[in-house]
Design a protein around this motif. Structure first.
Motif, PDB file in Angstrom:
ATOM      1  N   SER A 287      41.169  48.101  30.399  1.00 47.91           N
ATOM      2  CA  SER A 287      41.453  46.679  30.208  1.00 47.91           C
ATOM      3  C   SER A 287      41.826  46.357  28.760  1.00 47.91           C
ATOM      4  CB  SER A 287      40.239  45.847  30.627  1.00 47.91           C
ATOM      5  OG  SER A 287      39.094  46.218  29.874  1.00 47.91           O
TER       6      SER A 287
ATOM      7  N   SER B 110      41.468  32.577  29.993  1.00 50.17           N
ATOM      8  CA  SER B 110      40.123  33.055  30.317  1.00 50.17           C
ATOM      9  C   SER B 110      39.301  32.002  31.055  1.00 50.17           C
ATOM     10  CB  SER B 110      39.400  33.473  29.026  1.00 50.17           C
ATOM     11  OG  SER B 110      39.085  32.338  28.225  1.00 50.17           O
TER      12      SER B 110
ATOM     13  N   PHE C 126      36.426  36.675  29.078  1.00 44.17           N
ATOM     14  CA  PHE C 126      36.951  37.782  29.875  1.00 44.17           C
ATOM     15  C   PHE C 126      35.832  38.752  30.260  1.00 44.17           C
ATOM     16  CE2 PHE C 126      41.422  37.087  28.214  1.00 44.17           C
ATOM     17  CZ  PHE C 126      41.943  36.763  29.458  1.00 44.17           C
TER      18      PHE C 126
ATOM     19  N   SER D 254      34.650  39.121  35.050  1.00 46.48           N
ATOM     20  CA  SER D 254      35.290  40.367  35.508  1.00 46.48           C
ATOM     21  C   SER D 254      35.086  40.612  36.974  1.00 46.48           C
ATOM     22  CB  SER D 254      34.724  41.546  34.705  1.00 46.48           C
ATOM     23  OG  SER D 254      33.319  41.618  34.879  1.00 46.48           O
TER      24      SER D 254
END
Length: 381
Positions: A224, A285, A371, A375
Motif C-alpha cells: 500500500s 481518506s 487510511f 483498511s
C-alpha cells in the motif's frame, strides 16, 4: 523503485487515455489567463479630448491655449461657439474651455475671469483640467501683479519665466498594477485547478478500491505504501507540469510581467502543490465512495478558494471573512507571491513557507491516520 515506476506508468496510462483529460489538466489552467485579459485587457490609459473656444486672441490667451496643447494625454481641438453643444452631447469631447474677450486683461490686472469650463461628464473630467490650468494661471497672475498691469513689462517677465534656468522635469512611472492584477488572477485560477487536479488523482485510490483493482495489486509484491507513493508522485509531476506550462504561456506567449522571477514563482507554487496533494488525500481518506470523495472535493475546494482571495483581493471582503482567509493555504500562497512582487527577498518569507509546509504536513498526517484506520475490505464491497 521498479514497482513505483510501473504504478506511475499505469496511472498515467489510465488517466491520459482519454484526450479530454489532457485538455482538462493542461488546458484549463490557461483559461485563467484569458479571463484576466477579458477583465483587465481594456483598462489602459485614455486621451482626454478638450475643446477650446478662444474669443480673446491676445498673447496671454494664446499662450494659455499653447500650454493646454502641451499637456500629456490631452488632445486640444479648436472650436467655434456654435459647435460646443453638438461636440459635447455626441461625446466627441470631454470638456470645452471658453476664453471670453477680456480674459487676458483680467489675468494682467490680477482679477482672473472671463473663462468657462463646460462638461457633461462631471467633476472627474473638469477637475483634471483645472488642476493643470489653474496652477498655470496662478503663475501668470503673480507676474501680472508684479508688472502692475503693464503689458510690456509683463511680456518681458513672461519671456524670462519661460526661459528660466531652472527646469521642472517629469518622469513617468510605469503602472504595474494592471500586470500584477492579471498575474494574481491567473495564479488564483491555477491554484484552484491544481486543487481539483490533486483531488482527481487522489480519488483514483478510492475508485480502484471500489473496482477491486487496488486489492489485486496488493496481492503482488506491491504494498500500500508503494501504491500511495506512486499516486503522490504522479500527482506532483502533473501539477509541476501545469505550473511550468502556465508560467511559460504567461511570460513567453502573452508577455505579462509577473514582477517575480520565473523560478521564484515556480518554487512558491510547487510548495503549494504539496499542500494540494495532502489536502486531497485527507479528503479521500474521509470518503467511503468515489461519489462522496468528489462531493467533498467540491465542498472544500471552491469555497476555500473564494474565501482565500483567488478571484478577488481579500481586502474587499469584510474583516471577519479576512480573518477566515488566514486559515486557508491558498491565501498564504497568494500573500507570498504578492510580497515577492513588492520586492521582498525570497529568504525573508521563511515564515510563509513554514506555514505552507505546516499545512502540508498536517494534511498528510491526518490522511495517514485515516487510511490506517480505514483498511476494512468490506467497506468497498
Amino acid at each position: 523503485m521498479k514497482d513505483i515506476v510501473w504504478l506511475m506508468k499505469k496511472i498515467y496510462s489510465v488517466t491520459f487515455r482519454k484526450k479530454k483529460n489532457i485538455i482538462m489538466y493542461f488546458g484549463m489552467p490557461l483559461v485563467g489567463i484569458f479571463i484576466s485579459f477579458l477583465v483587465y485587457g481594456g483598462s489602459g490609459g485614455t486621451m482626454l479630448k478638450v475643446g477650446i473656444v478662444n474669443h480673446d486672441h491676445r498673447p496671454i490667451a494664446n499662450n494659455t491655449v499653447q500650454f493646454l496643447e502641451d499637456i500629456k494625454n490631452v488632445q486640444v481641438v479648436n472650436l467655434k461657439e456654435s459647435e460646443i453643444n453638438g461636440q459635447l452631447t455626441e461625446g466627441r469631447l470631454d470638456c470645452v474651455i471658453t476664453l471670453e474677450e477680456g480674459f487676458s486683461e483680467s489675468i494682467l490686472t490680477g482679477n482672473p475671469g472671463n473663462i468657462r469650463i463646460v462638461s457633461i461628464k462631471g467633476a472627474q473630467i473638469t477637475g483634471y483640467v483645472k488642476s493643470y490650468l489653474y496652477n498655470y494661471l496662478d503663475n501668470l497672475i503673480v507676474l501680472g501683479k508684479a508688472a502692475k498691469g503693464d503689458q510690456v513689462t509683463f511680456d518681458k517677465m513672461y519671456n524670462h519665466y519661460k526661459q528660466a534656468d531652472f527646469k521642472l522635469t517629469a518622469e513617468s512611472l510605469k503602472d504595474t498594477s494592471k500586470s500584477k492584477d492579471m498575474t494574481n488572477q491567473t495564479i488564483g485560477f491555477l491554484i484552484m485547478i491544481m486543487l481539483f487536479s490533486a483531488g482527481n488523482f487522489s480519488e483514483i485510490i478510492i475508485k480502484e478500491k471500489e473496482n477491486r483493482t487496488y486489492f489485486r495489486l496488493l496481492s503482488t509484491p506491491i504494498n500500500s505504501r508503494k501504491y500511495v507513493l506512486a499516486n503522490i508522485l504522479v500527482n506532483m509531476t502533473v501539477m509541476i507540469t501545469q505550473i511550468i506550462c502556465t508560467l511559460l504561456v504567461v511570460t513567453k506567449v502573452f508577455h505579462i510581467d509577473m514582477h517575480v522571477s520565473f523560478w521564484k514563482m515556480g518554487a512558491v507554487l510547487i510548495v503549494y502543490s504539496f499542500v494540494a496533494v495532502g489536502l486531497s488525500l485527507m479528503l479521500v481518506s474521509f470518503a467511503n465512495s468515489s461519489s462522496s470523495a468528489g462531493a467533498l472535493q467540491n465542498l472544500v475546494s471552491t469555497p476555500t478558494c473564494l474565501l482565500a482571495g483567488c478571484f478577488w483581493p481579500v481586502e474587499i471582503m469584510p474583516k471577519a471573512v479576512q480573518k477566515i482567509a488566514d486559515f486557508m493555504p491558498q491565501h498564504w500562497t497568494l500573500e507570498t507571491i504578492q510580497k515577492l512582487q513588492e520586492g521582498q527577498q525570497f529568504g525573508s518569507l521563511y515564515l510563509n513557507f513554514m506555514i505552507l509546509f505546516a499545512f502540508a504536513v498536517a494534511f498528510f498526517l491526518v490522511a495517514v491516520y485515516k487510511f490506517s484506520r480505514n483498511s476494512n475490505v468490506r467497506s468497498f464491497v
